[in-house]
Scaffold this active site. Structure first.
Site, short mmCIF file in Angstrom:
data_model
loop_
_atom_site.label_atom_id
_atom_site.label_comp_id
_atom_site.label_asym_id
_atom_site.label_seq_id
_atom_site.Cartn_x
_atom_site.Cartn_y
_atom_site.Cartn_z
N HIS A 132 -3.64 2.37 -3.90
CA HIS A 132 -3.16 2.23 -5.29
C HIS A 132 -4.20 1.49 -6.13
O HIS A 132 -4.45 1.85 -7.27
CB HIS A 132 -1.86 1.42 -5.34
CG HIS A 132 -0.73 2.02 -4.59
ND1 HIS A 132 -0.27 1.52 -3.40
CD2 HIS A 132 0.04 3.10 -4.86
CE1 HIS A 132 0.75 2.24 -2.98
NE2 HIS A 132 0.97 3.22 -3.84
N SER A 186 1.99 3.31 2.26
CA SER A 186 2.97 2.21 2.30
C SER A 186 3.78 2.30 3.59
O SER A 186 4.31 1.31 4.07
CB SER A 186 3.91 2.30 1.10
OG SER A 186 3.14 2.35 -0.07
#
Ligand code: PAF
Length: 288
Positions: free
Chosen positions: A46, A195
């Site tokens: 990210h 994640s």
């Protein structure tokens, strides 16, 4: 100079976000608004999207919203990692201007019933195995676009089907938004950052290192002259099985725009895989 460390402002309501963004647009006519949509649990993948956004000298807005309508598996939604405090620190550190952090109630009113469907592209790869997932993705992304009204939005190549679907939606619905593509960020072993990696057991985390190694192996076989998709996919299954990867959801070699399977593999095609390790589903892809 737009960027100051720790100047992150949190927009926790759609109505508030819309007012602030209207004002920002009025006051900064030539400065682009750049949206980086995320579901939080921020990692280097990210952060690399945010760094990519920084190059455009705009106002950077990161959204964190765990979108319930893109989870076809309730447990996946329940277990989705939440690291909000650490995420906020990371965004401050990077000098992000705004965090859009709405609640589910704010985004989906109780009578909500509209979905956006990119009909063809969602039929392949992950779409086959996650019914409704991409309708959920395209719906929330269009909602985010309508709320934030960005000039530019950034998405990672790890979710390469998602990226193809969003690009298609932008064209089909005449959205005036430039889509930037972020590279896949990998651990030293090659494991693509996700994640969901946090949720793997120690043993499965070790096994997961082989996902990318397998893709690299197949690409090297392609470069040596093997062009048959069936043969290359078989080789990858054998490789994965030898490394303890038994639950292969799919291995496909596809055209990067249409996502249609290539029988004869060409440079520029994508090999995409989804693997299940325990209850955790991981995806990865590599360009030939
Ligand atoms: O890639 C993601 O994190 C999500 O699918 C996105 C684009 C933020 C939509 O919820």
């Amino acid at each position: 100079m737009l960027k100051r460390k720790n100047s992150l402002k949190i927009l926790d309501k759609t109505s508030k976000a819309k007012i602030i963004i209207k004002k920002l647009k009025k006051e900064n006519k030539n400065i682009p608004i750049i949206l980086v949509p995320t579901m939080g649990a921020l990692h280097q993948g990210h952060l690399s999207l945010i760094k990519k956004a920084e190059k455009y000298n705009g106002i950077i807005i990161v959204s964190i919203f765990v979108n319930p309508i893109q989870f076809n598996d309730k447990n996946d939604l329940k277990n989705y990692p939440n690291t909000l405090r650490a995420d906020i620190e990371k965004l401050k550190e990077l000098g992000v201007d705004y965090l859009f952090l709405p609640t589910v109630k704010d985004i989906f009113n109780s009578s909500f019933q509209t979905t956006v469907s990119v009909n063809e592209l969602q039929k392949f790869l992950c779409g086959k195995h996650r019914p409704g997932h991409f309708n959920g993705v395209s719906t929330i992304v269009l909602k985010l676009f309508n709320i934030i009204n960005p000039d530019i939005a950034v998405f990672g190549r790890k979710d390469f089907q998602q990226l193809a679907i969003i690009k298609r939606m932008v064209i089909d619905l005449n959205l005036d938004i430039k889509i930037l593509e972020g590279e896949i960020i990998r651990e030293e072993s090659g494991l693509a950052l996700s994640s969901r990696n946090k949720l793997l057991t120690k043993k499965n985390y070790e096994i997961a290192q082989n996902i990318y190694q397998g893709l690299m192996f197949i690409r090297s076989e392609f470069k040596k002259g093997k062009k048959s998709s069936v043969q290359l996919k078989r080789l990858l299954v054998t490789f994965y099985q030898s490394k303890g990867i038994r639950n292969i959801e799919y291995i496909n070699i596809v055209d990067r725009n249409s996502l249609i399977d290539s029988k004869t593999v060409r440079t520029g095609n994508i090999i995409a895989v989804a693997i299940k390790l325990g209850k955790i589903r991981l995806i990865d892809n590599l360009k030939f």
